[in-house]
Design a protein around this motif. Structure first.
Motif, PDB file in Angstrom:
ATOM      1  N   ASP A  54      -1.422  -7.703 -12.514  1.00 46.24           N
ATOM      2  CA  ASP A  54      -0.394  -7.521 -11.305  1.00 46.24           C
ATOM      3  C   ASP A  54      -0.988  -8.525 -10.175  1.00 46.24           C
ATOM      4  O   ASP A  54      -2.189  -8.240  -9.813  1.00 46.24           O
ATOM      5  CB  ASP A  54       0.008  -6.410 -10.845  1.00 46.24           C
ATOM      6  N   ASP A  55      -0.286  -9.436  -9.555  1.00 45.49           N
ATOM      7  CA  ASP A  55      -0.632 -10.394  -8.751  1.00 45.49           C
ATOM      8  C   ASP A  55      -2.098 -11.270  -9.011  1.00 45.49           C
ATOM      9  O   ASP A  55      -2.858 -11.181  -8.200  1.00 45.49           O
ATOM     10  CB  ASP A  55      -0.824  -9.836  -7.461  1.00 45.49           C
ATOM     11  N   GLY A  56      -2.205 -11.405 -10.246  1.00 48.02           N
ATOM     12  CA  GLY A  56      -3.681 -12.086 -10.593  1.00 48.02           C
ATOM     13  C   GLY A  56      -4.656 -11.150 -10.833  1.00 48.02           C
ATOM     14  O   GLY A  56      -5.847 -11.580 -11.189  1.00 48.02           O
ATOM     15  N   CYS A  57      -4.627  -9.796 -10.665  1.00 49.14           N
ATOM     16  CA  CYS A  57      -5.470  -9.065 -10.846  1.00 49.14           C
ATOM     17  C   CYS A  57      -5.279  -8.235 -11.847  1.00 49.14           C
ATOM     18  O   CYS A  57      -4.050  -7.831 -12.386  1.00 49.14           O
ATOM     19  CB  CYS A  57      -5.674  -7.951  -9.616  1.00 49.14           C
ATOM     20  N   TYR A  58      -6.482  -7.322 -12.468  1.00 54.80           N
ATOM     21  CA  TYR A  58      -6.106  -6.476 -13.692  1.00 54.80           C
ATOM     22  C   TYR A  58      -5.683  -5.078 -12.887  1.00 54.80           C
ATOM     23  O   TYR A  58      -6.052  -4.661 -11.540  1.00 54.80           O
ATOM     24  CB  TYR A  58      -7.576  -6.062 -14.211  1.00 54.80           C
ATOM     25  N   GLU A  59      -4.683  -4.185 -13.196  1.00 53.16           N
ATOM     26  CA  GLU A  59      -4.518  -2.974 -12.533  1.00 53.16           C
ATOM     27  C   GLU A  59      -4.491  -2.066 -13.985  1.00 53.16           C
ATOM     28  O   GLU A  59      -4.056  -2.096 -14.787  1.00 53.16           O
ATOM     29  CB  GLU A  59      -3.165  -3.110 -12.217  1.00 53.16           C
ATOM     30  N   ILE A  60      -5.433  -0.860 -13.399  1.00 54.14           N
ATOM     31  CA  ILE A  60      -5.407   0.417 -14.558  1.00 54.14           C
ATOM     32  C   ILE A  60      -4.492   1.368 -13.881  1.00 54.14           C
ATOM     33  O   ILE A  60      -4.706   1.723 -12.905  1.00 54.14           O
ATOM     34  CB  ILE A  60      -6.714   0.602 -14.285  1.00 54.14           C
ATOM     35  N   ASP A  61      -3.791   1.708 -14.636  1.00 53.54           N
ATOM     36  CA  ASP A  61      -2.786   2.922 -14.649  1.00 53.54           C
ATOM     37  C   ASP A  61      -3.595   4.244 -15.418  1.00 53.54           C
ATOM     38  O   ASP A  61      -3.608   3.710 -16.640  1.00 53.54           O
ATOM     39  CB  ASP A  61      -1.307   2.653 -14.935  1.00 53.54           C
ATOM     40  N   GLY A  62      -4.073   5.204 -15.016  1.00 54.94           N
ATOM     41  CA  GLY A  62      -4.486   6.438 -15.594  1.00 54.94           C
ATOM     42  C   GLY A  62      -4.727   7.570 -14.769  1.00 54.94           C
ATOM     43  O   GLY A  62      -4.013   7.816 -13.917  1.00 54.94           O
ATOM     44  N   ARG A  63      -5.607   8.119 -15.154  1.00 53.48           N
ATOM     45  CA  ARG A  63      -6.133   9.480 -14.445  1.00 53.48           C
ATOM     46  C   ARG A  63      -7.616   9.567 -14.241  1.00 53.48           C
ATOM     47  O   ARG A  63      -8.430   8.964 -15.000  1.00 53.48           O
ATOM     48  CB  ARG A  63      -5.912  10.634 -15.397  1.00 53.48           C
ATOM     49  N   ASP A  64      -8.163  10.146 -13.079  1.00 58.83           N
ATOM     50  CA  ASP A  64      -9.388  10.167 -12.614  1.00 58.83           C
ATOM     51  C   ASP A  64      -9.883  11.380 -13.414  1.00 58.83           C
ATOM     52  O   ASP A  64      -9.305  12.088 -14.337  1.00 58.83           O
ATOM     53  CB  ASP A  64      -9.533  10.277 -11.317  1.00 58.83           C
ATOM     54  N   PRO A  65     -11.130  11.570 -13.361  1.00 53.28           N
ATOM     55  CA  PRO A  65     -11.872  12.723 -14.253  1.00 53.28           C
ATOM     56  C   PRO A  65     -11.274  14.356 -13.909  1.00 53.28           C
ATOM     57  O   PRO A  65     -11.283  15.225 -14.553  1.00 53.28           O
ATOM     58  CB  PRO A  65     -13.343  12.980 -13.716  1.00 53.28           C
ATOM     59  N   VAL A  72      -5.778   1.731 -10.269  1.00 57.53           N
ATOM     60  CA  VAL A  72      -7.056   0.881  -9.751  1.00 57.53           C
ATOM     61  C   VAL A  72      -6.568  -0.591  -9.924  1.00 57.53           C
ATOM     62  O   VAL A  72      -6.396  -1.125 -11.137  1.00 57.53           O
ATOM     63  CB  VAL A  72      -8.238   1.352 -10.569  1.00 57.53           C
ATOM     64  N   THR A  73      -7.189  -1.240  -8.755  1.00 62.11           N
ATOM     65  CA  THR A  73      -6.768  -2.815  -8.822  1.00 62.11           C
ATOM     66  C   THR A  73      -8.199  -3.292  -8.715  1.00 62.11           C
ATOM     67  O   THR A  73      -9.223  -2.905  -8.301  1.00 62.11           O
ATOM     68  CB  THR A  73      -6.278  -3.424  -7.718  1.00 62.11           C
ATOM     69  N   VAL A  74      -8.685  -4.225  -9.803  1.00 61.27           N
ATOM     70  CA  VAL A  74      -9.803  -4.782 -10.291  1.00 61.27           C
ATOM     71  C   VAL A  74     -10.049  -6.385 -10.370  1.00 61.27           C
ATOM     72  O   VAL A  74      -8.786  -6.818 -10.799  1.00 61.27           O
ATOM     73  CB  VAL A  74     -10.027  -4.348 -11.594  1.00 61.27           C
ATOM     74  N   HIS A  75     -11.035  -6.693  -9.584  1.00 69.73           N
ATOM     75  CA  HIS A  75     -10.781  -8.239  -9.853  1.00 69.73           C
ATOM     76  C   HIS A  75     -11.338  -8.665 -11.077  1.00 69.73           C
ATOM     77  O   HIS A  75     -12.151  -8.323 -11.655  1.00 69.73           O
ATOM     78  CB  HIS A  75     -12.215  -8.616  -8.633  1.00 69.73           C
ATOM     79  N   ASP A  80     -15.212  -5.858  -9.781  1.00 65.16           N
ATOM     80  CA  ASP A  80     -15.292  -5.203  -8.602  1.00 65.16           C
ATOM     81  C   ASP A  80     -13.727  -4.417  -8.460  1.00 65.16           C
ATOM     82  O   ASP A  80     -12.777  -5.074  -8.442  1.00 65.16           O
ATOM     83  CB  ASP A  80     -15.403  -5.959  -7.501  1.00 65.16           C
ATOM     84  N   VAL A  81     -14.039  -3.135  -7.967  1.00 60.91           N
ATOM     85  CA  VAL A  81     -12.742  -2.499  -7.711  1.00 60.91           C
ATOM     86  C   VAL A  81     -12.245  -2.834  -6.266  1.00 60.91           C
ATOM     87  O   VAL A  81     -12.753  -2.650  -5.290  1.00 60.91           O
ATOM     88  CB  VAL A  81     -12.978  -0.748  -7.697  1.00 60.91           C
ATOM     89  N   ILE A  82     -10.854  -3.301  -6.192  1.00 62.96           N
ATOM     90  CA  ILE A  82     -10.326  -3.845  -5.074  1.00 62.96           C
ATOM     91  C   ILE A  82      -9.835  -2.668  -4.297  1.00 62.96           C
ATOM     92  O   ILE A  82      -9.769  -2.536  -3.159  1.00 62.96           O
ATOM     93  CB  ILE A  82      -9.330  -5.040  -5.127  1.00 62.96           C
ATOM     94  N   GLU A  83      -8.895  -1.934  -5.224  1.00 62.69           N
ATOM     95  CA  GLU A  83      -8.335  -0.715  -4.332  1.00 62.69           C
ATOM     96  C   GLU A  83      -8.297   0.457  -5.602  1.00 62.69           C
ATOM     97  O   GLU A  83      -7.905   0.242  -6.654  1.00 62.69           O
ATOM     98  CB  GLU A  83      -6.839  -1.154  -4.053  1.00 62.69           C
ATOM     99  N   LEU A  84      -8.289   1.605  -5.112  1.00 63.81           N
ATOM    100  CA  LEU A  84      -8.115   2.762  -5.916  1.00 63.81           C
ATOM    101  C   LEU A  84      -7.148   3.572  -5.211  1.00 63.81           C
ATOM    102  O   LEU A  84      -7.415   3.889  -3.906  1.00 63.81           O
ATOM    103  CB  LEU A  84      -9.456   3.706  -6.072  1.00 63.81           C
ATOM    104  N   GLU A  85      -6.122   3.763  -5.823  1.00 62.65           N
ATOM    105  CA  GLU A  85      -4.763   4.523  -4.983  1.00 62.65           C
ATOM    106  C   GLU A  85      -4.514   5.796  -5.865  1.00 62.65           C
ATOM    107  O   GLU A  85      -4.551   5.715  -7.127  1.00 62.65           O
ATOM    108  CB  GLU A  85      -3.902   3.571  -4.981  1.00 62.65           C
ATOM    109  N   TYR A  86      -4.482   6.871  -5.347  1.00 64.65           N
ATOM    110  CA  TYR A  86      -3.913   8.113  -6.139  1.00 64.65           C
ATOM    111  C   TYR A  86      -2.425   8.148  -5.923  1.00 64.65           C
ATOM    112  O   TYR A  86      -1.852   7.836  -4.933  1.00 64.65           O
ATOM    113  CB  TYR A  86      -4.560   9.321  -5.418  1.00 64.65           C
ATOM    114  N   GLU A  87      -1.718   8.397  -7.145  1.00 69.68           N
ATOM    115  CA  GLU A  87      -0.065   8.154  -7.290  1.00 69.68           C
ATOM    116  C   GLU A  87       0.166   9.750  -7.129  1.00 69.68           C
ATOM    117  O   GLU A  87      -0.677  10.810  -7.547  1.00 69.68           O
ATOM    118  CB  GLU A  87       0.029   7.678  -8.508  1.00 69.68           C
ATOM    119  N   GLU A  88       1.389   9.997  -6.881  1.00 70.59           N
ATOM    120  CA  GLU A  88       2.141  11.199  -6.635  1.00 70.59           C
ATOM    121  C   GLU A  88       2.552  11.484  -8.211  1.00 70.59           C
ATOM    122  O   GLU A  88       3.165  10.565  -8.902  1.00 70.59           O
ATOM    123  CB  GLU A  88       3.175  11.230  -5.661  1.00 70.59           C
TER     124      GLU A  88
END
Length: 108
Positions: A54-65, A72-75, A80-88
């Motif tokens: 997405d927008d030239g970055c890797y994006e991980i959709d998943g669940r934390d521990p 999670v947006t990854v370079h 490097d983790v660019i952004e980690l966002e908690y989803e509703e």
């Protein structure tokens, strides 16, 4: 006001200044493989539902521990983790009785 505009223009022209941007501009030849992104997720205890671009970055959709839904947006070159966002979540998962009560009443 003119002085502030001039200063902003000067700062924008400086090389090496990092500006907040969600886009990744890396040629595909410089990207880490998708398997490396999967390993990054496993090392952080994330459960991966999907890895996409997405927008030239890797994006991980998943669940934390803890089971929370994350995005999670990854370079792509440095991983490097660019952004980690908690989803509703739409559904209820977990043992929090106060949340369950709110969900059953239709309020949240």
């Amino acid at each position: 006001m003119q002085r502030m505009v001039t200063m902003l223009g000067f700062l924008a022209a400086l090389p090496g200044v990092a500006w907040a941007d969600d886009d990744c501009f890396v040629p595909m030849a410089g990207w880490q493989p998708r398997d490396a992104v999967q390993r990054l997720a496993e090392e952080n205890g994330w459960t991966v539902r999907r890895i996409k671009i997405d927008d030239g970055c890797y994006e991980i959709d998943g669940r934390d521990p803890e089971g929370r839904s994350i995005e999670v947006t990854v370079h792509p070159a440095t991983l490097d983790v660019i952004e980690l966002e908690y989803e509703e979540d739409d559904g209820y998962e977990g043992d929090d009785p106060s949340r369950k009560d709110r969900d059953e009443r239709g309020r949240d």
